[in-house]
Design a protein around this motif. Sequence first.
Motif, PDB file in Angstrom:
ATOM      1  N   ALA A 154       0.821  -1.207   0.000  1.00  0.00           N
ATOM      2  CA  ALA A 154       0.000   0.000   0.000  1.00  0.00           C
ATOM      3  C   ALA A 154       0.856   1.260   0.000  1.00  0.00           C
ATOM      4  O   ALA A 154       0.327   2.369   0.151  1.00  0.00           O
ATOM      5  N   LEU A 205       0.197   5.095  -3.512  1.00  0.00           N
ATOM      6  CA  LEU A 205      -0.656   5.496  -2.400  1.00  0.00           C
ATOM      7  C   LEU A 205      -2.131   5.388  -2.780  1.00  0.00           C
ATOM      8  O   LEU A 205      -2.547   5.852  -3.844  1.00  0.00           O
ATOM      9  N   SER A 206      -2.897   4.747  -1.928  1.00  0.00           N
ATOM     10  CA  SER A 206      -4.346   4.585  -2.117  1.00  0.00           C
ATOM     11  C   SER A 206      -4.691   4.092  -3.531  1.00  0.00           C
ATOM     12  O   SER A 206      -5.455   4.728  -4.259  1.00  0.00           O
ATOM     13  N   PRO A 207      -4.149   2.955  -3.941  1.00  0.00           N
ATOM     14  CA  PRO A 207      -4.445   2.451  -5.294  1.00  0.00           C
ATOM     15  C   PRO A 207      -5.923   2.093  -5.448  1.00  0.00           C
ATOM     16  O   PRO A 207      -6.498   1.411  -4.604  1.00  0.00           O
ATOM     17  N   ALA A 208      -6.539   2.568  -6.505  1.00  0.00           N
ATOM     18  CA  ALA A 208      -7.961   2.317  -6.729  1.00  0.00           C
ATOM     19  C   ALA A 208      -8.213   0.840  -6.981  1.00  0.00           C
ATOM     20  O   ALA A 208      -7.361   0.124  -7.532  1.00  0.00           O
ATOM     21  N   LYS A 209      -9.377   0.373  -6.580  1.00  0.00           N
ATOM     22  CA  LYS A 209      -9.788  -1.001  -6.879  1.00  0.00           C
ATOM     23  C   LYS A 209      -9.881  -1.140  -8.392  1.00  0.00           C
ATOM     24  O   LYS A 209     -10.509  -0.325  -9.066  1.00  0.00           O
ATOM     25  N   ASN A 242      -5.361  -4.526  -8.637  1.00  0.00           N
ATOM     26  CA  ASN A 242      -5.757  -4.415  -7.236  1.00  0.00           C
ATOM     27  C   ASN A 242      -7.198  -4.898  -7.082  1.00  0.00           C
ATOM     28  O   ASN A 242      -8.137  -4.216  -7.492  1.00  0.00           O
ATOM     29  N   THR A 294      -8.984  -2.890  -1.793  1.00  0.00           N
ATOM     30  CA  THR A 294      -9.471  -1.513  -1.670  1.00  0.00           C
ATOM     31  C   THR A 294      -8.280  -0.569  -1.641  1.00  0.00           C
ATOM     32  O   THR A 294      -7.128  -1.009  -1.475  1.00  0.00           O
ATOM     33  N   PRO A 295      -8.495   0.748  -1.789  1.00  0.00           N
ATOM     34  CA  PRO A 295      -7.367   1.680  -1.690  1.00  0.00           C
ATOM     35  C   PRO A 295      -6.638   1.586  -0.357  1.00  0.00           C
ATOM     36  O   PRO A 295      -5.414   1.714  -0.298  1.00  0.00           O
ATOM     37  N   ALA A 296      -7.390   1.327   0.720  1.00  0.00           N
ATOM     38  CA  ALA A 296      -6.769   1.240   2.044  1.00  0.00           C
ATOM     39  C   ALA A 296      -6.086  -0.101   2.276  1.00  0.00           C
ATOM     40  O   ALA A 296      -5.049  -0.180   2.943  1.00  0.00           O
ATOM     41  N   PRO A 351      -4.916  -2.905  -0.186  1.00  0.00           N
ATOM     42  CA  PRO A 351      -4.774  -3.460  -1.538  1.00  0.00           C
ATOM     43  C   PRO A 351      -4.603  -4.985  -1.510  1.00  0.00           C
ATOM     44  O   PRO A 351      -4.136  -5.560  -0.530  1.00  0.00           O
TER      45      PRO A 351
END
Length: 307
Positions: free
Chosen positions: A95, A99-103, A123, A126-128, A130
């Motif tokens: 993660a 940073l905060s990778p989108a689903k 991914n 979730t962004p939080a 991954p």
Amino acid sequence: MKTQLAAIAFVISAFSNAQVGIGTNTPGGAFHVDGNKDNAASPTAAQTANDFIVTSTGSAALGTITPDASAKFQINATDKGMLIPRVALTAPNDAATILSPAKGLIVYNTNVNTNMEEGFYTNYGTPAVPKWITYQQRDKTAWKLDNVFDVTATAPVDQTVTATTAVNNINLGLSITITVPAFTQAKLVTTYSVPMGTTAIATSFGGYFGVRFLKNGTELPAGSRKYTVPAVSSSASSRMASVNATVGDTVTNNTASPVNVTYALNGYVEPTADTATIRFNMWSTADPNFNWGRGYMSVQMFTKTTL
């Protein structure tokens, strides 16, 4: 002065037509760039191969000026690919690298470590939190385990029989329906084990116990099995046997719709002497059933594409 007039004319034309063209006087969309300035009045596919366009609906295309109605962004090329970002992921739950990778975010991972190989990753988390998962290599010639289905008998099934009268359609309540996807060849491997025996003393009962294996209501002989029960003249107590089999079947679905296949087991009794009640599936609904066990059937589905 001529350059200024041309620029003013371009601006006036853009506002009046609500379209902007670069390298072309006849833009085909809200924004149209003809990279090589080679478009004719009715441009060919070769001429639009160097174009970029944004349509009035907000769709965009590269290499064509007529994007498919179902595409938000389309790329046309016959000798080039699309190069997506290459990153060095550190773990399947990384993660920090992004940073905060989108689903649904797709990257090409260049870092090879204990838990990851090089290749495309998406991914699925979730962004939080991954969850990076790579694509599975697909070999069209190899069978892939797709699913496993099974059913266990829930109650005994009794059938009273008399000498020389065969009964071959005893519904054991053991059936499985498989759905074969469109354009798929399926190898279906069925395994079953059904206990069966007499429920009380049968003085001279003899003949055959067995199972008929059905595919869509018709017997598939390769999966049927019989067990010989020898006649015993002295007062014989209850006798029991387990009939087992493993059978393979191939179903090819070359259509665009799924196809259902149902496998079922029917009890079979062919007595040669005496009258008896034959019990299938288990001795008692309440466990333990000791050496009887419970009737069981499973199907493993292996698949490969026909395309």
